[in-house]
Structure formats: structure tokens, C-alpha cells
Design an enzyme around this catalytic site. Sequence first.
Site, PDB file in Angstrom:
ATOM      1  N   ASP A   1     -10.872   2.724   3.888  1.00  0.00           N
ATOM      2  CA  ASP A   1     -11.179   1.288   3.779  1.00  0.00           C
ATOM      3  C   ASP A   1     -12.681   1.060   3.628  1.00  0.00           C
ATOM      4  O   ASP A   1     -13.111  -0.029   3.241  1.00  0.00           O
ATOM      5  CB  ASP A   1     -10.740   0.552   5.062  1.00  0.00           C
ATOM      6  CG  ASP A   1      -9.439  -0.209   4.899  1.00  0.00           C
ATOM      7  OD1 ASP A   1      -9.129  -0.608   3.763  1.00  0.00           O
ATOM      8  OD2 ASP A   1      -8.770  -0.419   5.928  1.00  0.00           O
TER       9      ASP A   1
ATOM     10  N   GLN B   1      -4.637  -1.641   9.666  1.00  0.00           N
ATOM     11  CA  GLN B   1      -4.587  -2.965   9.052  1.00  0.00           C
ATOM     12  C   GLN B   1      -5.157  -4.023  10.004  1.00  0.00           C
ATOM     13  O   GLN B   1      -4.815  -4.063  11.183  1.00  0.00           O
ATOM     14  CB  GLN B   1      -3.131  -3.306   8.663  1.00  0.00           C
ATOM     15  CG  GLN B   1      -2.968  -4.583   7.880  1.00  0.00           C
ATOM     16  CD  GLN B   1      -3.554  -4.520   6.454  1.00  0.00           C
ATOM     17  OE1 GLN B   1      -3.714  -3.450   5.882  1.00  0.00           O
ATOM     18  NE2 GLN B   1      -3.868  -5.672   5.894  1.00  0.00           N
TER      19      GLN B   1
ATOM     20  N   LYS C   1       0.837  -1.207   0.000  1.00  0.00           N
ATOM     21  CA  LYS C   1       0.000   0.000   0.000  1.00  0.00           C
ATOM     22  C   LYS C   1       0.875   1.261   0.000  1.00  0.00           C
ATOM     23  O   LYS C   1       0.595   2.228  -0.701  1.00  0.00           O
ATOM     24  CB  LYS C   1      -0.946  -0.014   1.214  1.00  0.00           C
ATOM     25  CG  LYS C   1      -2.055  -1.060   1.081  1.00  0.00           C
ATOM     26  CD  LYS C   1      -2.856  -1.280   2.357  1.00  0.00           C
ATOM     27  CE  LYS C   1      -3.810  -2.469   2.183  1.00  0.00           C
ATOM     28  NZ  LYS C   1      -4.599  -2.798   3.373  1.00  0.00           N
TER      29      LYS C   1
HETATM   30  N1  GUN Z   1      -6.835  -6.962   6.185  1.00  0.00           N
HETATM   31  C1  GUN Z   1      -7.098  -7.670   5.061  1.00  0.00           C
HETATM   32  N2  GUN Z   1      -7.598  -6.862   4.102  1.00  0.00           N
HETATM   33  C2  GUN Z   1      -7.643  -5.618   4.640  1.00  0.00           C
HETATM   34  C3  GUN Z   1      -8.053  -4.371   4.123  1.00  0.00           C
HETATM   35  O1  GUN Z   1      -8.496  -4.231   2.987  1.00  0.00           O
HETATM   36  N3  GUN Z   1      -7.933  -3.317   4.980  1.00  0.00           N
HETATM   37  C4  GUN Z   1      -7.468  -3.459   6.243  1.00  0.00           C
HETATM   38  N4  GUN Z   1      -7.424  -2.362   7.015  1.00  0.00           N
HETATM   39  N5  GUN Z   1      -7.083  -4.608   6.749  1.00  0.00           N
HETATM   40  C5  GUN Z   1      -7.158  -5.689   5.946  1.00  0.00           C
END
Ligand code: GUN
Length: 293
Positions: free
Chosen positions: A119, A96, A52
Site C-alpha cells: 500500500d 484495509q 482486490k
Molecule cells: N481504504 C481506502 N483505500 C485504501 C487503500 O488503498 N488501502 C487500504 N489498506 N485501505 C484503504
Amino acid sequence: MILIDGKETATKIKLEIAEEVKKIIASGGKKPHLAAVLVGTDGGSETYVNYKVKDCEQVGFGSSLIRFDENISEQVLLDKVKELNEDPEIDGFIVQLPLPDHIAESKVIEAIDPSKDVDGFHPVNAGRLMIGMPCFQSATPAGIVELIDRYNIETSGKHCVIIGRSNIVGKPIASLLAQKRSPGNCTVTVCHSRTTNIKELTLQADIIIAAMGYPGFLTEDMVPEGAVIIDVGTTRVKSDQTKSGFKLKGDVDFEAVAPKCSYITPVPGGIGPMTRVSLLLNTLKAAKKEVYS
Ligand code: GUN
């Protein structure tokens, strides 16, 4: 059979985003900034967060990676969320998941300002999505819809069978594809671990979205001729063929299913890159105050 190339589409979208960032800066604006909070050292989470941050660099966004030891208290994390909510430099941020067991994920997600929740996990954004209001859409469903749109796949009047009912994929994609717009106007069936006749349902599908995290679950005998197959599975399985020692495996038995399909997404290179690019698109929208003004 047409292979849906999520990697190529995501690369195209990243170039579009980079162009827009250049324009924002040329007209005196600030570059969009995404922050990511990582608690602990889970291998999968580390990899995803690093991607990311790298994606941000590629399109000219600013980024911050905030790391905490896995023993931090819930309060310390909530204080950081509050600080990010109030920081004008940060346009959007993510925490995350998964979080360690002693921290309530729902409490942390609810503490995020919905206008920075890129998100799309906050109940306000999830609720807005459900009723078709402007919102930050959860990244994977947004990426699926974007791919369907860019490949001109007809959805109106089609039967879409979704396998998986998670809050971040199954439920929102069901909602998006049932809505009265394009892509949308689908008849949607949501299957899950307690569904007793999954094969009977998938055999009636025009579009199948496999999103339950069970490698190779969707086999050739479950797929009708000419179906569109979207594989959301990304389970990390041990492999001695890769440098990292892992490879990603989808929920679809790709080799056997692909010859029967009209369209199919591969793993890797299908939905994964589109999920990452959707986070960038949400961050751009946050910076431009397109969702919440
Ligand atoms: N864990 C797995 N996929 C995601 C996501 O898209 N965002 C976040 N914050 N955590 C994750």
C-alpha cells in the site's frame, strides 16, 4: 475533450502483469502472493477487499483474505501483521482501512515490514517517495502518474492544483508531480479545507486533481478552458438505479466540466481501476524484490 479510460488502461496493464506471472512460473519461480486483512464488516471495505482478491485471481497471483471480527484487540492484529511479515509465502500485504476506533492505525501501519508494504503507507515508503528513492508508492498516486504517462499528457512546467492533502493521495501526488522526472516537473499547489481562494487557484491550473471526497465539488466556473481534470473522488451515494443500492460519485461535476477540458477522468472507470492495478504492480515488484533486495 478526451475521456481518459482508466478501466481500459487497467485491463491492458493486467494483461501485461499476467504475461509476466506466466514467465516467472515457467522459469521455476513462485506466483506472487498478496494478503489482505479486513477487520469488521464495513460495506465499502468489504467491496474493495473483494475486488482486490478478484484482481489477484485475474492476473494469476495467489491471494489470502484474513478476516477479523471488529472487536479484536489491537494486539491480535499486531500479532497477525508480525506473522505476515515473517511468512515467506506472502510477498506483500495490506490492512484495509479504516480500522475500528480502538485500534491505532498508525501503530498497525508502522508494524508492517516496509518491504511488504504494498500500500506504500509505512513512513519509510512515504519518506522514500518524498525524496525520490525506490519505494512502494501509494496506489492512487501511482495510478494517476501511470495514466498521465500512458496518455502522453505533458506535465513539465505545468501548474498542477491538487485539492486535498491526505497522506495517501494529496501529499504523495504533490510530491511525485513536483519531482525532477517525467511525468513530473510540475509547479504544484496543494489546496485543502482551510484554503480561502480555491477557485482563484484552480482557474490558474493546467492540471486539477480533485481528491477531497466531496461529491460534485469542482464546478464548471472553477475550471479554465483546456484543463486536464483528474477526479479521485469515489463517494458511495445511495441510488435506486443500481443492484447494490449505491453508486460512486466523483468530486467533479462531470457533465458541466467535461466540455471545457482537454482531458478528464470519469467516475467510475477513471482512477479507481488504476488504483487497483497499482496494488498489483506493487505486489509484482515485491515478489521480484525490485524495491528492497
Ligand atoms: N481504504 C481506502 N483505500 C485504501 C487503500 O488503498 N488501502 C487500504 N489498506 N485501505 C484503504
